[in-house]
Write a protein that holds these residues in place. Structure first.
Motif, PDB file in Angstrom:
ATOM      1  N   SER A 271     -10.081  58.017  30.311  1.00  0.00           N
ATOM      2  CA  SER A 271     -10.817  57.629  31.300  1.00  0.00           C
ATOM      3  C   SER A 271     -11.997  56.676  30.753  1.00  0.00           C
ATOM      4  O   SER A 271     -12.376  56.920  29.799  1.00  0.00           O
ATOM      5  CB  SER A 271     -11.525  58.468  32.135  1.00  0.00           C
TER       6      SER A 271
ATOM      7  N   PRO B 292     -19.212  65.786  22.990  1.00  0.00           N
ATOM      8  CA  PRO B 292     -19.057  64.549  24.106  1.00  0.00           C
ATOM      9  C   PRO B 292     -20.640  63.899  24.232  1.00  0.00           C
ATOM     10  O   PRO B 292     -20.529  62.565  24.218  1.00  0.00           O
ATOM     11  CB  PRO B 292     -19.125  65.481  25.371  1.00  0.00           C
TER      12      PRO B 292
ATOM     13  N   ILE C 101     -14.950  64.675  22.632  1.00  0.00           N
ATOM     14  CA  ILE C 101     -14.230  63.428  22.978  1.00  0.00           C
ATOM     15  C   ILE C 101     -13.928  62.726  21.599  1.00  0.00           C
ATOM     16  O   ILE C 101     -14.427  62.731  20.549  1.00  0.00           O
ATOM     17  CB  ILE C 101     -15.463  62.623  23.462  1.00  0.00           C
TER      18      ILE C 101
ATOM     19  N   CYS D  39     -15.533  67.522  29.639  1.00  0.00           N
ATOM     20  CA  CYS D  39     -14.842  67.782  28.397  1.00  0.00           C
ATOM     21  C   CYS D  39     -15.455  68.480  27.193  1.00  0.00           C
ATOM     22  O   CYS D  39     -16.715  68.818  27.363  1.00  0.00           O
ATOM     23  CB  CYS D  39     -14.520  66.400  27.586  1.00  0.00           C
TER      24      CYS D  39
ATOM     25  N   GLY E  29     -11.526  64.602  25.764  1.00  0.00           N
ATOM     26  CA  GLY E  29     -11.289  63.045  26.549  1.00  0.00           C
ATOM     27  C   GLY E  29     -11.434  62.180  25.338  1.00  0.00           C
ATOM     28  O   GLY E  29     -11.661  62.284  24.059  1.00  0.00           O
TER      29      GLY E  29
ATOM     30  N   LEU F 259     -16.272  62.278  31.891  1.00  0.00           N
ATOM     31  CA  LEU F 259     -15.933  63.125  30.687  1.00  0.00           C
ATOM     32  C   LEU F 259     -16.911  63.696  30.273  1.00  0.00           C
ATOM     33  O   LEU F 259     -16.570  64.991  29.542  1.00  0.00           O
ATOM     34  CB  LEU F 259     -15.145  61.902  29.696  1.00  0.00           C
TER      35      LEU F 259
END
Length: 244
Positions: free
Chosen positions: A205, A232, A218, A215, A57, A211
């Motif tokens: 996003s 994340p 990140i 995900c 993400g 996310l």
């Protein structure tokens, strides 16, 4: 060690900035050397890798370079410096307003988009009915795309990329567009697509909750640079604190 699907090394992407100018001043200064348009560095020498099967993400405030990075991965923008290597994998980009010939019908754009993704006409023909059914466009699939609402456009864009599956999927805010029911449907489809351990996904996003759920890592972009990359929950928590 996992096979690498995406390698970005020392990537720099610049835009030209054309400033307003006075014709009179230009004529008066014609003897001076023309310095040309100024440039803006949207991506500032970033490097990272995405292993095959990972879901990355990308977050960051508006203007941080997220969509520029995604379009560079897709090959729409070229690197001014550095390199992007997709290691020979097929790549599709889900992004509103990208990739359609608006004077052509939805059906014609299905074939055009599919061929641009590297699929043969026969391969697309076998999937066309499934794409149309998923998009819920009905008879509108034979109308020009320039007559579509943004919701219809997003449904067609998502359906093409979701049904014509590629090794690497790049997703730019598509999951947040459309009516509530289609959002749930596309979210469920996206979850099923990325559950394939061989597929690599990069999602841009503003929906941090989405996310965090989807995900495996990140990447936080800030003013064209990587502020943080990692797990994340940790990255998103730090980003939320930073944005307060």
């Amino acid at each position: 060690m996992n096979e690498i699907a995406i390698t970005v090394k020392d990537l720099v992407v610049r835009y030209r900035k054309l400033n307003k100018f006075s014709i009179k001043k230009q004529l008066l200064k014609k003897h001076q050397r023309d310095k040309g348009p100024k440039t803006f560095e949207a991506i500032k020498g970033i490097s990272f890798e995405v292993p095959r099967g990972e879901i990355l993400g990308i977050i960051g405030k508006n203007g941080s370079g997220k969509s520029t990075l995604l379009r560079t991965l897709a090959g729409i923008f070229s690197a001014d410096e550095g390199e992007v290597d997709m290691h020979g994998y097929g790549v599709s980009l889900l992004s509103i307003g990208v990739g359609f010939q608006k004077e052509l019908s939805g059906r014609e754009n299905i074939y055009l988009s599919g061929m641009l993704l590297g699929f043969s006409e026969d391969e697309i023909k076998k999937k066309a009915d499934e794409i149309i059914e998923f998009s819920e466009l009905g008879d509108f699939v034979d109308a020009p795309v320039n007559t579509y609402s943004s919701g219809m456009h997003s449904k067609l864009a998502f359906s093409i990329s979701a049904i014509l599956e590629t090794d690497i999927m790049l997703v730019d805010e598509v999951l947040s567009v459309g009516d509530e029911r289609f959002k749930k449907k596309s979210y469920a489809k996206m979850k099923s697509l990325i559950s394939n351990k061989d597929r690599t996904v990069v999602i841009v996003s503003h929906s941090l909750g989405t996310l965090e759920n989807l995900c495996t890592s990140i990447l936080w972009l800030h003013e064209g640079e990587i502020k943080m990359i990692g797990e994340p929950k940790k990255v998103i928590a730090d980003y939320r604190e930073f944005m307060k």
